[in-house]
Write an enzyme that holds these catalytic residues in place. Sequence first.
Site, PDB file in Angstrom:
ATOM      1  CG  HIS A  82      -1.807   1.348   1.374  1.00  0.00           C
ATOM      2  ND1 HIS A  82      -2.942   1.132   0.707  1.00  0.00           N
ATOM      3  CD2 HIS A  82      -1.545   2.390   1.998  1.00  0.00           C
ATOM      4  CE1 HIS A  82      -3.613   2.351   0.864  1.00  0.00           C
ATOM      5  NE2 HIS A  82      -2.853   3.110   1.605  1.00  0.00           N
ATOM      6  CG  ASP A 161     -11.902   3.514   5.410  1.00  0.00           C
ATOM      7  OD1 ASP A 161     -11.492   4.272   6.298  1.00  0.00           O
ATOM      8  OD2 ASP A 161     -11.564   3.491   4.281  1.00  0.00           O
ATOM      9  NE  ARG A 168     -10.314  10.300   8.697  1.00  0.00           N
ATOM     10  CZ  ARG A 168      -9.501   9.843   8.128  1.00  0.00           C
ATOM     11  NH1 ARG A 168      -9.706   8.456   7.880  1.00  0.00           N
ATOM     12  NH2 ARG A 168      -8.202  10.015   7.907  1.00  0.00           N
ATOM     13  CB  SER A 183      -8.480   5.024   7.299  1.00  0.00           C
ATOM     14  OG  SER A 183      -8.796   4.956   6.070  1.00  0.00           O
ATOM     15  CE  LYS A 187      -8.854   2.071   3.387  1.00  0.00           C
ATOM     16  NZ  LYS A 187      -9.035   3.218   2.926  1.00  0.00           N
TER      17      LYS A 187
HETATM   18  N1  URA Z   1      -5.997   6.568   2.850  1.00  0.00           N
HETATM   19  C1  URA Z   1      -6.764   6.079   3.439  1.00  0.00           C
HETATM   20  O1  URA Z   1      -7.323   4.934   2.699  1.00  0.00           O
HETATM   21  N2  URA Z   1      -7.495   6.576   4.382  1.00  0.00           N
HETATM   22  C2  URA Z   1      -6.911   7.782   4.949  1.00  0.00           C
HETATM   23  O2  URA Z   1      -7.343   7.970   5.998  1.00  0.00           O
HETATM   24  C3  URA Z   1      -5.970   8.507   4.433  1.00  0.00           C
HETATM   25  C4  URA Z   1      -5.316   7.756   3.112  1.00  0.00           C
END
Ligand code: URA
Length: 443
Positions: A82, A161, A168, A183, A187
């Site tokens: 990621h 999320d 947010r 967050s 995932k």
């Molecule tokens: N990427 C994400 O998936 N979540 C965040 O809060 C910031 C960047």
Amino acid sequence: MRVYDIIAKKRDGLELSKEEIYFWVKGYTSGEIPDYQISALLMAIFLNGMSKRETIDLTMAMVESGNTLDLSEIDGIKADKHSTGGVGDKTTLVLCPLVASAGIIIAKMSGRGLGHTGGTVDKLESIPGFNTQMNVKQFLECVKRAGIAIVGQTENLVPADKKIYSLRDVTATVNSIPLIASSIMSKKIAAGCDGILLDVKVGSGAFMKELDKACELAREMVEIGVGLGKSVTAVISNMNQPLGNAVGNSLEVIEAIETLKGKGPEDLTELCLTLGSHLLKTVNKTKTLEEGRQILIEKLHTGKALEKFCEMVENQGGDTKVIWNYGLLPHANYSLDVIAEADGYVQHMNCEQIGIAALESGAGRITKDSIIDLGSGIMLHKKVGERVSKGDIIATVYTNDEEKLRDICRRVKSSYHIADESVPMTRLIYGVVDSQGIHKDFE
Ligand code: URA
């Protein structure tokens, strides 16, 4: 339990219990708790932070808000990667087939671009026929066949999320380390891999503009992953200028393929070798970084990594002819060069502005529903530390919107700071965080 009391507790700087965290995440996801109460709670978290235990509980509450992937029926070591997002960041397109060619199973869900940063799904969709939208069963079949698949997020993976992130975004609470870390990691955990490699970007084109904040985010994400039984390593890398030279979807696909052919830009190749060797070590495929690097260099030089990319494209319905004929990819009808007005050296670039220029050319999305132009973008011909002579072409803008061409060129030109003094080439990697702590490559 009342959400009012949870808000008051966090407002007063106290730790929330696991039950309280699960209560609000579940209640908000199901729609029982309204936006205005969670907005207040998110602001309290933003201001007062969360303990490590709270952040892990929040991550798991989000993971459990929806479906998770079970990769156990697929044999082999499964890894995920990621990036926290940047400009010209086509690393996934190179790194994933590269490590897959070394025997690691890649089952990856990627995102689309939003704002000034690009997204892997858009880049892959510039390959005619490439299918990024599939259900879990199709995705797992794809991974089993080729040992690699990169798709968009499947339905109902971490729905909490999706809701919390949208809130947010409009309540000025994005930039909170526990909220970002939970967050991202929710995932990654829901996607079910054994090992996770995080590329935490820092600089003018990244989410985290300051190195100490990037280190803190990296440490927090690694701690969450390790706390939940995963092998995780985070590499902190430079995003003060775009990675490679191409910014924009099909332009980046071409650059990624060139890199897989062994002819890519030095920074992109080096980042992929560094991330890849950390990934191999993280999942215990190799004992040392050097051993991993040698394996990956060999995969690049023998064409095995390119073969794996080709296999992935074919497996996901894409036209593999693009690999040898870039003319089959989407392209823009208009282009204009950006010319240097003086001699000197590129001192620095405003990477975010380059990302915005690419967005304006049509390569990015202003809202989630914007339609993007896969052929447009920017090619940089000069980067930080390079010598420039008056009249040199420093960049080229590609777009299908002829009217915008000059304004975009102006933005690109103003992103470059050129002056007399020579400056060193920029550092690519700042450090690494793993279960043993932070290993800094700076100071
Ligand atoms: N990427 C994400 O998936 N979540 C965040 O809060 C910031 C960047």
